[in-house]
Design a protein around this motif. Sequence first.
Motif, PDB file in Angstrom:
ATOM      1  N   VAL A 198      31.365-101.716 -93.257  1.00  0.00           N
ATOM      2  CA  VAL A 198      29.916-101.578 -93.432  1.00  0.00           C
ATOM      3  C   VAL A 198      29.550-100.153 -93.816  1.00  0.00           C
ATOM      4  O   VAL A 198      28.632 -99.926 -94.608  1.00  0.00           O
ATOM      5  CB  VAL A 198      29.183-102.005 -92.141  1.00  0.00           C
ATOM      6  CG1 VAL A 198      27.696-101.730 -92.245  1.00  0.00           C
ATOM      7  CG2 VAL A 198      29.426-103.480 -91.871  1.00  0.00           C
ATOM      8  N   GLY A 199      30.292 -99.200 -93.267  1.00  0.00           N
ATOM      9  CA  GLY A 199      29.951 -97.803 -93.529  1.00  0.00           C
ATOM     10  C   GLY A 199      30.405 -97.311 -94.888  1.00  0.00           C
ATOM     11  O   GLY A 199      29.700 -96.536 -95.533  1.00  0.00           O
TER      12      GLY A 199
ATOM     13  N   GLY B 266      25.410-105.875 -93.523  1.00  0.00           N
ATOM     14  CA  GLY B 266      24.345-104.878 -93.612  1.00  0.00           C
ATOM     15  C   GLY B 266      23.654-104.909 -94.966  1.00  0.00           C
ATOM     16  O   GLY B 266      23.176-103.883 -95.451  1.00  0.00           O
ATOM     17  N   LEU B 267      23.599-106.066 -95.587  1.00  0.00           N
ATOM     18  CA  LEU B 267      22.956-106.208 -96.898  1.00  0.00           C
ATOM     19  C   LEU B 267      21.783-107.174 -96.794  1.00  0.00           C
ATOM     20  O   LEU B 267      21.665-107.920 -95.826  1.00  0.00           O
ATOM     21  CB  LEU B 267      23.965-106.745 -97.916  1.00  0.00           C
ATOM     22  CG  LEU B 267      25.209-105.908 -98.182  1.00  0.00           C
ATOM     23  CD1 LEU B 267      26.202-106.681 -99.027  1.00  0.00           C
ATOM     24  CD2 LEU B 267      24.847-104.594 -98.863  1.00  0.00           C
TER      25      LEU B 267
ATOM     26  N   ARG C 295      32.532 -99.282 -97.495  1.00  0.00           N
ATOM     27  CA  ARG C 295      32.903-100.106 -98.640  1.00  0.00           C
ATOM     28  C   ARG C 295      31.679-100.492 -99.460  1.00  0.00           C
ATOM     29  O   ARG C 295      30.564-100.547 -98.947  1.00  0.00           O
ATOM     30  CB  ARG C 295      33.651-101.353 -98.165  1.00  0.00           C
ATOM     31  CG  ARG C 295      35.115-101.076 -97.834  1.00  0.00           C
ATOM     32  CD  ARG C 295      35.923-102.363 -97.746  1.00  0.00           C
ATOM     33  NE  ARG C 295      36.395-102.585 -96.403  1.00  0.00           N
ATOM     34  CZ  ARG C 295      37.654-102.480 -96.001  1.00  0.00           C
ATOM     35  NH1 ARG C 295      38.597-102.137 -96.849  1.00  0.00           N
ATOM     36  NH2 ARG C 295      37.987-102.703 -94.749  1.00  0.00           N
TER      37      ARG C 295
ATOM     38  N   ARG D 293      15.433-107.178 -87.130  1.00  0.00           N
ATOM     39  CA  ARG D 293      16.641-106.938 -87.908  1.00  0.00           C
ATOM     40  C   ARG D 293      17.861-107.318 -87.073  1.00  0.00           C
ATOM     41  O   ARG D 293      17.959-106.939 -85.913  1.00  0.00           O
ATOM     42  CB  ARG D 293      16.716-105.456 -88.301  1.00  0.00           C
ATOM     43  CG  ARG D 293      15.799-105.073 -89.429  1.00  0.00           C
ATOM     44  CD  ARG D 293      15.819-103.568 -89.684  1.00  0.00           C
ATOM     45  NE  ARG D 293      15.085-102.817 -88.666  1.00  0.00           N
ATOM     46  CZ  ARG D 293      14.986-101.485 -88.644  1.00  0.00           C
ATOM     47  NH1 ARG D 293      15.592-100.772 -89.556  1.00  0.00           N
ATOM     48  NH2 ARG D 293      14.286-100.889 -87.708  1.00  0.00           N
ATOM     49  N   ARG D 294      18.765-108.068 -87.677  1.00  0.00           N
ATOM     50  CA  ARG D 294      19.911-108.583 -86.940  1.00  0.00           C
ATOM     51  C   ARG D 294      21.226-108.049 -87.499  1.00  0.00           C
ATOM     52  O   ARG D 294      21.404-107.995 -88.720  1.00  0.00           O
ATOM     53  CB  ARG D 294      19.927-110.113 -87.001  1.00  0.00           C
ATOM     54  CG  ARG D 294      21.088-110.762 -86.267  1.00  0.00           C
ATOM     55  CD  ARG D 294      21.008-112.272 -86.279  1.00  0.00           C
ATOM     56  NE  ARG D 294      21.329-112.828 -87.591  1.00  0.00           N
ATOM     57  CZ  ARG D 294      21.510-114.126 -87.827  1.00  0.00           C
ATOM     58  NH1 ARG D 294      21.370-114.997 -86.848  1.00  0.00           N
ATOM     59  NH2 ARG D 294      21.798-114.552 -89.038  1.00  0.00           N
ATOM     60  N   GLN D 295      22.128-107.672 -86.630  1.00  0.00           N
ATOM     61  CA  GLN D 295      23.467-107.283 -87.064  1.00  0.00           C
ATOM     62  C   GLN D 295      24.495-108.175 -86.383  1.00  0.00           C
ATOM     63  O   GLN D 295      24.564-108.204 -85.151  1.00  0.00           O
ATOM     64  CB  GLN D 295      23.758-105.813 -86.720  1.00  0.00           C
ATOM     65  CG  GLN D 295      25.165-105.357 -87.094  1.00  0.00           C
ATOM     66  CD  GLN D 295      25.407-105.367 -88.594  1.00  0.00           C
ATOM     67  OE1 GLN D 295      24.523-105.004 -89.370  1.00  0.00           O
ATOM     68  NE2 GLN D 295      26.584-105.796 -89.015  1.00  0.00           N
ATOM     69  N   ILE D 296      25.254-108.886 -87.176  1.00  0.00           N
ATOM     70  CA  ILE D 296      26.361-109.667 -86.627  1.00  0.00           C
ATOM     71  C   ILE D 296      27.542-108.731 -86.414  1.00  0.00           C
ATOM     72  O   ILE D 296      27.901-107.953 -87.299  1.00  0.00           O
ATOM     73  CB  ILE D 296      26.731-110.826 -87.568  1.00  0.00           C
ATOM     74  CG1 ILE D 296      25.571-111.828 -87.609  1.00  0.00           C
ATOM     75  CG2 ILE D 296      28.020-111.496 -87.104  1.00  0.00           C
ATOM     76  CD1 ILE D 296      25.811-113.036 -88.486  1.00  0.00           C
TER      77      ILE D 296
ATOM     78  N   ALA E 143      25.076-111.747 -95.001  1.00  0.00           N
ATOM     79  CA  ALA E 143      24.191-110.594 -95.192  1.00  0.00           C
ATOM     80  C   ALA E 143      24.059-109.800 -93.898  1.00  0.00           C
ATOM     81  O   ALA E 143      24.161-108.568 -93.899  1.00  0.00           O
ATOM     82  CB  ALA E 143      22.824-111.057 -95.668  1.00  0.00           C
ATOM     83  N   ASP E 144      23.848-110.495 -92.790  1.00  0.00           N
ATOM     84  CA  ASP E 144      23.640-109.810 -91.513  1.00  0.00           C
ATOM     85  C   ASP E 144      24.925-109.220 -90.955  1.00  0.00           C
ATOM     86  O   ASP E 144      24.899-108.406 -90.035  1.00  0.00           O
ATOM     87  CB  ASP E 144      23.021-110.776 -90.492  1.00  0.00           C
ATOM     88  CG  ASP E 144      21.553-111.052 -90.791  1.00  0.00           C
ATOM     89  OD1 ASP E 144      20.978-110.340 -91.633  1.00  0.00           O
ATOM     90  OD2 ASP E 144      20.984-111.969 -90.183  1.00  0.00           O
TER      91      ASP E 144
ATOM     92  N   GLU F  66      33.281-105.081-102.106  1.00  0.00           N
ATOM     93  CA  GLU F  66      34.424-104.887-101.210  1.00  0.00           C
ATOM     94  C   GLU F  66      34.142-105.452 -99.827  1.00  0.00           C
ATOM     95  O   GLU F  66      35.000-106.068 -99.200  1.00  0.00           O
ATOM     96  CB  GLU F  66      34.763-103.395-101.101  1.00  0.00           C
ATOM     97  CG  GLU F  66      35.358-102.793-102.371  1.00  0.00           C
ATOM     98  CD  GLU F  66      35.410-101.271-102.333  1.00  0.00           C
ATOM     99  OE1 GLU F  66      36.091-100.668-103.173  1.00  0.00           O
ATOM    100  OE2 GLU F  66      34.754-100.674-101.444  1.00  0.00           O
TER     101      GLU F  66
END
Lengths: 250, 250
Positions: A155-156, A199-200, A158, A80-83, A195-196, A162
Amino acid sequence: MATSKRIHSFKTPCELCPLRPLPHFREFSRDELEFVSRFKRGELAVDAGSTILVEGAHSAHLFTVLSGWGFRYKMLEDGRRQILNYIMPGDLIGLQGTIAGEMQHSIEALSPVSLCVFERDRLMTLYNKHPSLAFDITWIAAREERILDEHLLSVGRRTALERAAYLLAFLFERGRKLDLFNGRKFIPITQQHIADTLGLSIVHTNKTLRKLGERGLIRWQERGCEVQNGEELMAIAGWEGLGEGKRPFI
Amino acid sequence: MATSKRIHSFKTPCELCPLRPLPHFREFSRDELEFVSRFKRGELAVDAGSTILVEGAHSAHLFTVLSGWGFRYKMLEDGRRQILNYIMPGDLIGLQGTIAGEMQHSIEALSPVSLCVFERDRLMTLYNKHPSLAFDITWIAAREERILDEHLLSVGRRTALERAAYLLAFLFERGRKLDLFNGRKFIPITQQHIADTLGLSIVHTNKTLRKLGERGLIRWQERGCEVQNGEELMAIAGWEGLGEGKRPFI
DNA sequence: CGACCGTTTGAGGATACTCAAATCGCGTGG
DNA sequence: CCACGCGATTTGAGTATCCTCAAACGGTCG
């Protein structure tokens, strides 16, 4: 992989830096400019898609982005990747390695990227000899922190729509201030990157971007996004913009 | 609201600072200590629940937390709140105001908090006279950035259970390094705070924490959480810890 | 005692996810 | 030139996660 790195010893002299004339950046004294010029060790050019820095690496260098787009990210063990943020001209990268010993995130190029290379060892002489530049580095770190605050809020808290609007408005505003758009307001990014960042999942991201497209705010193209109405994107996100005056860069 | 602020001109002399002896912090030279001591203008004590700094404010001060717990947050117009990070002894707050002109987030106390007060105006003399302290401030800003990176990874890509485990492990580790737990490993926080940190609703947060409780990893009490197995929390989250050596503070 | 805050629980529904497959453009090799 | 593979985008179907609404419970404090 079709990636490559090329180190030029050829140096664009800082006095002729293409970024400094931009109204977005603060002016430097001759003294500061001269120091930075000697601080700079060379240039690095990487292709789109190549990795500039890897999590865990001990790099001896700091970089300032001269041109191009890229992004910082972290990954979990299962992939899993988060930019975390995007890098653009004027951004300083590699500072994390100075305080943590090793990089805590990776950095990848979205487009061809060229970078100014600095010797990390000589950072302390910058602090010793040029307090104003030292302050600039703190300034740059604090700016990054502020951007991360906004991303975290997004990310938390919206909604998907949004979030997408916020991100595109954010990238658009940054690009605009850097004069990165020659007519076509094109952000070189993939829906997977969006997406990354948000968080979707990629599927839900696609459906969300489609809604923005239907409203005429963006137009999606192969490997990128054309922003057609940045203000409306900001309105949807309830985002005020970065609202900076001039900013420094090393 | 039962909040109050009290400014003491009384100064705990920095030479007798209760934090410096902790092995968590780097040692300071006599020279540095002397400067910081003169830099410090007084102390501020606030009650639990009171607001230390408000988004949009132009504060003339910087603060270092001497004791207590608190949190930084941002809000959207309709009241949605995102907690960005927690403040604990040794943390520097108010730096954002230096670069942006005004605060971009608010700060609230979770417990009674006492703070060292510094004059923002004199920050430049710190940079001019004490490069090592200037570097420390950059270090502190970069550390905050790194923590935000981890939070963003968590909120963006971890499941609800993983997020909760990460957050509690994170707070537990920070508290432990600061020697904040006298026997009872108690984190003074509400489930609403957890929810607003993790980007979850209060209902779902409750059900998630309950699962951690059933596994014997935590025990929830009125207005707080007792961590019973920090290592297992880290394992669930796949989190390695902050892994710092000694860190500086002003 | 009553108000209030924080926690807990259940029910029903919205959002976002996974899985699967089709389409499209582009570059490569035959 | 064409077939093929690949990466990116798109769509549909079914499901899981997480949300909102609502109400109840428990402790504290005035």
